[in-house]
Design a protein around this motif. Structure first.
Motif, PDB file in Angstrom:
ATOM      1  N   PRO A 148      -7.096  61.321  -9.310  1.00 53.02           N
ATOM      2  CA  PRO A 148      -6.907  60.678  -8.002  1.00 53.02           C
ATOM      3  C   PRO A 148      -5.483  60.173  -7.782  1.00 53.02           C
ATOM      4  O   PRO A 148      -4.928  60.297  -6.686  1.00 53.02           O
ATOM      5  CB  PRO A 148      -7.887  59.500  -8.065  1.00 53.02           C
ATOM      6  CG  PRO A 148      -8.919  59.896  -9.052  1.00 53.02           C
ATOM      7  CD  PRO A 148      -8.237  60.766 -10.055  1.00 53.02           C
ATOM      8  N   GLU A 149      -4.862  59.610  -8.854  1.00 50.85           N
ATOM      9  CA  GLU A 149      -3.521  59.027  -8.717  1.00 50.85           C
ATOM     10  C   GLU A 149      -2.476  60.084  -8.360  1.00 50.85           C
ATOM     11  O   GLU A 149      -1.433  59.780  -7.789  1.00 50.85           O
ATOM     12  CB  GLU A 149      -3.104  58.310 -10.005  1.00 50.85           C
ATOM     13  CG  GLU A 149      -3.949  57.091 -10.356  1.00 50.85           C
ATOM     14  CD  GLU A 149      -5.328  57.420 -10.952  1.00 50.85           C
ATOM     15  OE1 GLU A 149      -5.600  58.602 -11.251  1.00 50.85           O
ATOM     16  OE2 GLU A 149      -6.140  56.477 -11.115  1.00 50.85           O
ATOM     17  N   LYS A 150      -2.760  61.362  -8.716  1.00 49.67           N
ATOM     18  CA  LYS A 150      -1.841  62.444  -8.361  1.00 49.67           C
ATOM     19  C   LYS A 150      -1.740  62.540  -6.832  1.00 49.67           C
ATOM     20  O   LYS A 150      -0.694  62.887  -6.287  1.00 49.67           O
ATOM     21  CB  LYS A 150      -2.354  63.767  -8.976  1.00 49.67           C
ATOM     22  CG  LYS A 150      -1.455  64.952  -8.744  1.00 49.67           C
ATOM     23  CD  LYS A 150      -0.196  64.842  -9.583  1.00 49.67           C
ATOM     24  CE  LYS A 150       0.771  65.970  -9.465  1.00 49.67           C
ATOM     25  NZ  LYS A 150       1.233  66.427  -8.215  1.00 49.67           N
TER      26      LYS A 150
ATOM     27  N   HIS B 214      -3.066  46.195  -5.660  1.00 51.57           N
ATOM     28  CA  HIS B 214      -4.084  46.379  -6.696  1.00 51.57           C
ATOM     29  C   HIS B 214      -4.721  47.761  -6.619  1.00 51.57           C
ATOM     30  O   HIS B 214      -4.448  48.536  -5.703  1.00 51.57           O
ATOM     31  CB  HIS B 214      -5.147  45.285  -6.565  1.00 51.57           C
ATOM     32  CG  HIS B 214      -5.806  45.257  -5.219  1.00 51.57           C
ATOM     33  ND1 HIS B 214      -6.720  46.202  -4.824  1.00 51.57           N
ATOM     34  CD2 HIS B 214      -5.683  44.407  -4.175  1.00 51.57           C
ATOM     35  CE1 HIS B 214      -7.139  45.921  -3.605  1.00 51.57           C
ATOM     36  NE2 HIS B 214      -6.513  44.846  -3.172  1.00 51.57           N
ATOM     37  N   GLY B 215      -5.596  48.038  -7.613  1.00 55.44           N
ATOM     38  CA  GLY B 215      -6.284  49.323  -7.646  1.00 55.44           C
ATOM     39  C   GLY B 215      -7.650  49.253  -6.989  1.00 55.44           C
ATOM     40  O   GLY B 215      -7.919  48.356  -6.169  1.00 55.44           O
ATOM     41  N   SER B 216      -8.533  50.185  -7.376  1.00 58.06           N
ATOM     42  CA  SER B 216      -9.814  50.350  -6.678  1.00 58.06           C
ATOM     43  C   SER B 216     -10.908  49.432  -7.218  1.00 58.06           C
ATOM     44  O   SER B 216     -12.040  49.500  -6.743  1.00 58.06           O
ATOM     45  CB  SER B 216     -10.259  51.813  -6.782  1.00 58.06           C
ATOM     46  OG  SER B 216     -10.393  52.144  -8.151  1.00 58.06           O
ATOM     47  N   ALA B 217     -10.576  48.587  -8.208  1.00 55.49           N
ATOM     48  CA  ALA B 217     -11.500  47.574  -8.753  1.00 55.49           C
ATOM     49  C   ALA B 217     -12.929  48.095  -8.896  1.00 55.49           C
ATOM     50  O   ALA B 217     -13.851  47.544  -8.280  1.00 55.49           O
ATOM     51  CB  ALA B 217     -11.454  46.311  -7.893  1.00 55.49           C
ATOM     52  N   PRO B 218     -13.137  49.138  -9.705  1.00 51.99           N
ATOM     53  CA  PRO B 218     -14.491  49.714  -9.797  1.00 51.99           C
ATOM     54  C   PRO B 218     -15.536  48.699 -10.262  1.00 51.99           C
ATOM     55  O   PRO B 218     -16.719  48.834  -9.909  1.00 51.99           O
ATOM     56  CB  PRO B 218     -14.344  50.840 -10.837  1.00 51.99           C
ATOM     57  CG  PRO B 218     -12.921  50.904 -11.225  1.00 51.99           C
ATOM     58  CD  PRO B 218     -12.155  49.831 -10.552  1.00 51.99           C
TER      59      PRO B 218
HETATM   60  P1  NAD Z   1      -7.418  47.034 -10.443  1.00 50.59           P
HETATM   61  O1  NAD Z   1      -6.277  46.461  -9.698  1.00 50.59           O
HETATM   62  O2  NAD Z   1      -8.301  47.957  -9.693  1.00 50.59           O
HETATM   63  O3  NAD Z   1      -8.348  45.843 -11.013  1.00 50.59           O
HETATM   64  C1  NAD Z   1      -7.876  44.873 -11.951  1.00 50.59           C
HETATM   65  C2  NAD Z   1      -8.760  43.615 -11.856  1.00 50.59           C
HETATM   66  O4  NAD Z   1      -8.461  42.923 -10.646  1.00 50.59           O
HETATM   67  C3  NAD Z   1     -10.256  43.932 -11.806  1.00 50.59           C
HETATM   68  O5  NAD Z   1     -10.959  42.921 -12.504  1.00 50.59           O
HETATM   69  C4  NAD Z   1     -10.601  43.869 -10.339  1.00 50.59           C
HETATM   70  O6  NAD Z   1     -11.941  43.502 -10.077  1.00 50.59           O
HETATM   71  C5  NAD Z   1      -9.626  42.812  -9.833  1.00 50.59           C
HETATM   72  N1  NAD Z   1      -9.228  43.095  -8.437  1.00 50.59           N
HETATM   73  C6  NAD Z   1      -8.343  44.025  -8.013  1.00 50.59           C
HETATM   74  N2  NAD Z   1      -8.244  43.987  -6.693  1.00 50.59           N
HETATM   75  C7  NAD Z   1      -9.086  43.028  -6.262  1.00 50.59           C
HETATM   76  C8  NAD Z   1      -9.431  42.538  -4.977  1.00 50.59           C
HETATM   77  N3  NAD Z   1      -8.893  43.012  -3.856  1.00 50.59           N
HETATM   78  N4  NAD Z   1     -10.331  41.537  -4.914  1.00 50.59           N
HETATM   79  C9  NAD Z   1     -10.891  41.015  -6.016  1.00 50.59           C
HETATM   80  N5  NAD Z   1     -10.607  41.442  -7.259  1.00 50.59           N
HETATM   81  C10 NAD Z   1      -9.706  42.442  -7.377  1.00 50.59           C
HETATM   82  O7  NAD Z   1      -6.824  47.752 -11.733  1.00 50.59           O
HETATM   83  P2  NAD Z   1      -7.541  48.665 -12.831  1.00 50.59           P
HETATM   84  O8  NAD Z   1      -8.894  48.138 -13.144  1.00 50.59           O
HETATM   85  O9  NAD Z   1      -6.533  48.822 -13.884  1.00 50.59           O
HETATM   86  O10 NAD Z   1      -7.693  50.095 -12.140  1.00 50.59           O
HETATM   87  C11 NAD Z   1      -8.886  50.554 -11.515  1.00 50.59           C
HETATM   88  C12 NAD Z   1      -8.625  51.931 -10.894  1.00 50.59           C
HETATM   89  O11 NAD Z   1      -7.662  51.794  -9.835  1.00 50.59           O
HETATM   90  C13 NAD Z   1      -8.027  52.933 -11.876  1.00 50.59           C
HETATM   91  O12 NAD Z   1      -8.629  54.188 -11.625  1.00 50.59           O
HETATM   92  C14 NAD Z   1      -6.563  52.945 -11.523  1.00 50.59           C
HETATM   93  O13 NAD Z   1      -5.948  54.170 -11.854  1.00 50.59           O
HETATM   94  C15 NAD Z   1      -6.622  52.741 -10.038  1.00 50.59           C
HETATM   95  N6  NAD Z   1      -5.381  52.205  -9.436  1.00 50.59           N
HETATM   96  C16 NAD Z   1      -5.090  52.641  -8.188  1.00 50.59           C
HETATM   97  C17 NAD Z   1      -3.987  52.121  -7.519  1.00 50.59           C
HETATM   98  C18 NAD Z   1      -3.710  52.595  -6.126  1.00 50.59           C
HETATM   99  O14 NAD Z   1      -4.552  53.224  -5.508  1.00 50.59           O
HETATM  100  N7  NAD Z   1      -2.539  52.290  -5.568  1.00 50.59           N
HETATM  101  C19 NAD Z   1      -3.193  51.147  -8.138  1.00 50.59           C
HETATM  102  C20 NAD Z   1      -3.535  50.685  -9.408  1.00 50.59           C
HETATM  103  C21 NAD Z   1      -4.657  51.229 -10.046  1.00 50.59           C
END
Ligand code: NAD
Length: 356
Positions: A88-90, A280-284
């Motif tokens: 997805p990041e690609k 931040h990322g997608s916070a799965p």
């Molecule tokens: P993340 O930023 O998704 O989450 C890190 C922590 O912060 C988690 O505990 C999450 O629940 C919390 N968090 C993040 N955003 C939040 C919000 N808006 N509200 C409440 N809590 C929040 O980082 P990760 O877990 O390292 O990555 C998860 C996925 O996201 C991975 O697949 C990663 O590659 C992807 N990612 C995508 C992007 C992007 O789309 N720009 C950026 C970073 C990571």
């Protein structure tokens, strides 16, 4: 004004947080007499599931035809085992390259209501933290030649850090223009005591400086800047810097504000069309539970209004509404504190709308 916004909801919490930002944009459109139309774009894991690749050309073309792009987040465990080009990041990297986005703006703003979340001492935080790191995004050592070879029986690795004058000039201008829209202070961060690329940066910045007489311009070595961001972040308004220094300093800058769910970012290239997203990322771990903090995405939408559409008053109205919601003690789980009221992602959207 009529604006066509490409919307990438993405994966995980992406659809939830983008939904709230769109409600806010609709309210602004109604209040200020604008018309925003939204073109849905598939990118990331959902695009892999639907189209077999993270950013099909037809989806990129929709972004290129838009006035600006709003993104939630992409990625998640479902797609983690896939090979590089199918991750997805690609999609995100292809989007940045495809749109020629060479300037990443990441604000580091501490909301006084969330001061306890900062890892810095209260005496430092009390002076205020509100600056932007303007990072060059598609040049420098991340894009120069990388090689590992065997020399005299041992491996030697080399990474080349090229910068041409035009690459520096275009990001330098974004630095000056961003400063002009803020408190008119620009600091160029480099390593000019060691690196030729940094000396060229300074020469180009000196050429640009007379065009922006109102901007108070300064220069700082990157090692000192890393210390000053912890010691007295209130001294900064806009920092402009090359790709790798910006990568490191912008993470440090967001860390000192203490709240990942609150920070927006923008990426800009030629023209006014940009990409706006939370950092931040997608916070799965919390996806689909209506728990995510939508404020980073709502503030990304405000940045879009300010930097791509020149709608300063509209952007300021959104920021003021967020400020009042925080004043009232409403918090999503990520920044919940004693004495505050816990709200859902939709609840936070409702609260911002009510303040608008
Ligand atoms: P993340 O930023 O998704 O989450 C890190 C922590 O912060 C988690 O505990 C999450 O629940 C919390 N968090 C993040 N955003 C939040 C919000 N808006 N509200 C409440 N809590 C929040 O980082 P990760 O877990 O390292 O990555 C998860 C996925 O996201 C991975 O697949 C990663 O590659 C992807 N990612 C995508 C992007 C992007 O789309 N720009 C950026 C970073 C990571």
């Amino acid at each position: 004004m009529n604006k066509n916004i490409a919307v990438i909801r993405g994966d995980g919490i992406g659809p939830e947080i983008v939904g709230q930002a769109i409600r806010v944009l609709d309210k602004i459109a109604q209040q200020y007499g604008h018309s925003f139309t939204y073109t849905e774009v598939d990118m990331g894991g959902c695009a892999i599931d639907k189209w077999g690749e993270p950013l099909p050309k037809a989806q990129l073309d929709k972004c290129l035809a838009s006035d600006s792009v709003l993104l939630g987040a992409v990625g998640g465990p479902k797609w983690e085992g896939m090979e590089g080009s199918k991750r997805p990041e690609k999609g995100l990297l292809s989007l940045r390259a495809g749109m020629g986005l060479y300037a990443n703006n990441r604000p580091a703003k501490l909301w006084p209501q969330l001061a306890d979340a900062s890892p810095l001492k209260p005496s430092i935080v009390a002076k205020g933290i509100d600056f932007i790191v303007v990072r060059e995004l598609i040049g420098g050592v991340y894009f120069g030649e990388h090689k590992t070879e065997v020399v005299n029986g041992e491996k030697v690795a080399t990474d080349v850090m090229p910068y041409s004058e035009h690459e520096i000039e275009r990001i330098g201008r974004i630095g000056f223009e961003t400063a002009m829209k803020r408190r008119k202070k620009l600091c160029c961060v480099d390593k000019a005591n060691v690196l030729d690329t940094s000396r060229l940066w300074r020469a180009v910045m000196h050429r640009l400086q007379p065009e922006y007489p109102e901007v108070e311009y300064s220069e700082m070595f990157v090692d000192n800047a890393a210390m000053q961001i912890c010691k007295d972040p209130s001294q900064f308004d806009v920092i402009v810097t090359e790709n790798m220094f910006g990568d490191i300093l912008s993470d440090e800058a967001s860390m000192i504000t203490g709240s990942i769910g609150m920070i927006p970012s923008s990426s800009l290239g030629e023209g006014t069309c940009g990409l706006y997203e939370p950092i931040h990322g997608s916070a799965p771990d919390i996806a689909g539970q209506n728990k995510a903090n939508p404020i980073g995405t709502i503030l990304a939408a405000a940045m879009m209004l300010k930097y791509s559409f020149d709608m300063d008053a509209e952007a300021a109205a959104i920021e003021a509404a967020v400020n009042r919601v925080l004043d009232k003690g409403l918090r999503t789980g990520d920044c919940m504190a004693e004495g505050c009221t816990l709200v859902t992602c939709t609840g936070m959207g409702d609260a911002v709308l009510a303040e608008l």
